[in-house]
Design an enzyme around this catalytic site. Structure first.
Site, PDB file in Angstrom:
ATOM      1  N   ASP A  67       0.779  -1.297  -0.172  1.00 45.53           N
ATOM      2  CA  ASP A  67       0.029  -0.126  -0.066  1.00 45.53           C
ATOM      3  C   ASP A  67       0.752   1.114  -0.086  1.00 45.53           C
ATOM      4  O   ASP A  67       2.028   1.074   0.047  1.00 45.53           O
ATOM      5  CB  ASP A  67      -0.905   0.072   1.174  1.00 45.53           C
ATOM      6  CG  ASP A  67      -0.440  -0.622   2.416  1.00 45.53           C
ATOM      7  OD1 ASP A  67       1.035  -0.400   2.686  1.00 45.53           O
ATOM      8  OD2 ASP A  67      -0.863  -1.215   3.303  1.00 45.53           O
ATOM      9  N   ASN A 136      -6.998  -2.832  14.467  1.00 46.37           N
ATOM     10  CA  ASN A 136      -8.317  -3.295  13.923  1.00 46.37           C
ATOM     11  C   ASN A 136      -8.407  -4.649  13.062  1.00 46.37           C
ATOM     12  O   ASN A 136      -9.609  -4.921  12.772  1.00 46.37           O
ATOM     13  CB  ASN A 136      -9.117  -2.264  13.409  1.00 46.37           C
ATOM     14  CG  ASN A 136      -8.489  -1.808  11.874  1.00 46.37           C
ATOM     15  OD1 ASN A 136      -7.402  -2.200  11.711  1.00 46.37           O
ATOM     16  ND2 ASN A 136      -8.843  -0.554  11.532  1.00 46.37           N
ATOM     17  N   HIS A 138      -7.166  -4.828  10.120  1.00 48.02           N
ATOM     18  CA  HIS A 138      -6.637  -4.825   8.748  1.00 48.02           C
ATOM     19  C   HIS A 138      -5.455  -5.337   8.297  1.00 48.02           C
ATOM     20  O   HIS A 138      -4.693  -5.550   8.938  1.00 48.02           O
ATOM     21  CB  HIS A 138      -6.688  -3.097   8.442  1.00 48.02           C
ATOM     22  CG  HIS A 138      -5.489  -2.458   8.892  1.00 48.02           C
ATOM     23  ND1 HIS A 138      -5.579  -1.144   9.350  1.00 48.02           N
ATOM     24  CD2 HIS A 138      -4.297  -2.760   9.025  1.00 48.02           C
ATOM     25  CE1 HIS A 138      -4.409  -0.765   9.561  1.00 48.02           C
ATOM     26  NE2 HIS A 138      -3.800  -1.522   9.455  1.00 48.02           N
ATOM     27  N   GLU A 143      -9.605  -2.299   5.289  1.00 44.19           N
ATOM     28  CA  GLU A 143     -10.090  -2.033   6.776  1.00 44.19           C
ATOM     29  C   GLU A 143     -11.419  -2.758   6.791  1.00 44.19           C
ATOM     30  O   GLU A 143     -12.245  -3.055   6.008  1.00 44.19           O
ATOM     31  CB  GLU A 143     -10.416  -0.678   6.706  1.00 44.19           C
ATOM     32  CG  GLU A 143      -9.293   0.369   6.506  1.00 44.19           C
ATOM     33  CD  GLU A 143      -8.393   0.641   7.697  1.00 44.19           C
ATOM     34  OE1 GLU A 143      -8.325  -0.214   8.703  1.00 44.19           O
ATOM     35  OE2 GLU A 143      -7.968   1.792   8.137  1.00 44.19           O
TER      36      GLU A 143
HETATM   37  C1  F6R Z   1       1.548  -1.374   5.881  1.00 46.15           C
HETATM   38  C2  F6R Z   1       0.242  -2.120   6.183  1.00 46.15           C
HETATM   39  C3  F6R Z   1      -0.514  -2.472   7.356  1.00 46.15           C
HETATM   40  C4  F6R Z   1       0.295  -2.391   8.595  1.00 46.15           C
HETATM   41  C5  F6R Z   1      -0.428  -2.731   9.864  1.00 46.15           C
HETATM   42  C6  F6R Z   1       0.447  -2.836  11.221  1.00 46.15           C
HETATM   43  O1  F6R Z   1       2.142  -1.502   4.867  1.00 46.15           O
HETATM   44  O2  F6R Z   1      -0.368  -2.826   4.963  1.00 46.15           O
HETATM   45  O3  F6R Z   1      -1.331  -3.280   7.502  1.00 46.15           O
HETATM   46  O4  F6R Z   1       1.166  -3.961   8.379  1.00 46.15           O
HETATM   47  O5  F6R Z   1      -0.947  -1.323   9.990  1.00 46.15           O
HETATM   48  O6  F6R Z   1       1.224  -1.780  11.219  1.00 46.15           O
HETATM   49  P1  F6R Z   1       2.501  -1.865  12.526  1.00 46.15           P
HETATM   50  O7  F6R Z   1       3.333  -2.799  12.045  1.00 46.15           O
HETATM   51  O8  F6R Z   1       3.105  -0.433  12.502  1.00 46.15           O
HETATM   52  O9  F6R Z   1       1.810  -1.981  13.780  1.00 46.15           O
END
Ligand code: F6R
Length: 245
Positions: A67, A136, A138, A143
């Site tokens: 992303d 959450n 995702h 989401e």
């Molecule tokens: C990032 C992504 C998100 C993260 C998730 C966890 O490219 O796609 O899904 O993997 O938000 O983020 P952290 O590792 O910062 O807790």
């Protein structure tokens, strides 16, 4: 779905880096799906060390990131392209043309999403996808919602994600409110998936995965339908779970 409990975050990162090393050593032209955020940083550090030590060669590897914020200039130091350059791509022998991150400043995000999916297909699909999970649930920026989207697409970030990600910004107003994310299809089509989930705030997601149920309100649970997923956590997090693996 397999579950693995490692001693701590360093051991999780080491295990994940070894998985990547094995994939690339077996298939030098491997196509890797990558993530940003805090979770993969330990793994990226190890991959950089391994590359410098000659233990892994990225010269024929292709990467696709999950992303990118939208809109954002790729040169902005908050962009995911910049993050990847700082944490991995700028330190390994990968060819710049083999590095793919959704374009954060494209004019037409719908066209960009279609193009991204086509590029993944043309590269032969993802041999491997690394995932973190939002608090959450995702994955990528898919989401929680009543419906999830298959293809790569522009999406609105939830208030929860904006708040969680504000730790990387000076103020919460600076966090972009949209992103372009790989959809569920390219993720679930990856041949092998590992998802690293640690920290007390993510215990509910681990509980949901251990329960075996599937809901679009916790997108990570969709991974139950894939036949090669390993969920990796650490001992401190596993100790706080209410469900058992
Ligand atoms: C990032 C992504 C998100 C993260 C998730 C966890 O490219 O796609 O899904 O993997 O938000 O983020 P952290 O590792 O910062 O807790």
């Amino acid at each position: 779905m397999k579950f693995l409990v490692c001693k701590d975050y360093a051991a999780m990162s080491e295990w994940a880096a070894q998985v990547v090393k094995e994939i690339v050593n077996n298939k030098p032209t491997a196509v890797l799906g990558l993530a940003t955020g805090s979770t993969p940083v330990g793994m990226y550090n190890r991959l950089v060390e391994m590359n410098k030590a000659g233990e892994i060669d990225f010269s024929k590897v292709t990467t696709f990131n999950l992303d990118e914020y939208y809109p954002i200039d790729p040169a902005n130091d908050q962009s995911y392209r910049y993050f990847m350059y700082q944490n991995l791509h700028g330190h390994i022998n990968i060819l710049p043309e083999n590095v793919h991150v959704p374009c954060g400043n494209c004019e037409d995000p719908d066209a960009e999403g279609k193009k991204y999916d086509r590029m993944i297909e043309e590269a032969g699909g993802l041999d491997f996808q690394f995932l973190g999970s939002g608090v959450n649930g995702h994955i990528g920026f898919n989401e929680p919602d009543a419906e999830l989207v298959a293809g790569t697409h522009k999406t609105a970030l939830t208030e929860n994600t904006i708040e969680v990600n504000s730790r990387f910004f000076e103020k919460i107003e600076d966090v972009p409110r949209f992103a372009i994310t790989m959809g569920m299809a390219p993720i679930l089509k990856a041949k092998k998936i590992i998802i690293l989930i640690n920290g007390e705030n993510k215990v509910p997601i681990l509980d949901a995965l251990a329960s075996g149920k599937i809901t679009t309100q916790i997108p990570a649970t969709m991974l139950q339908m894939h036949n090669d997923v390993t969920v990796v956590t650490d001992e401190a997090t596993a100790a706080k779970m209410h469900e058992s693996f």
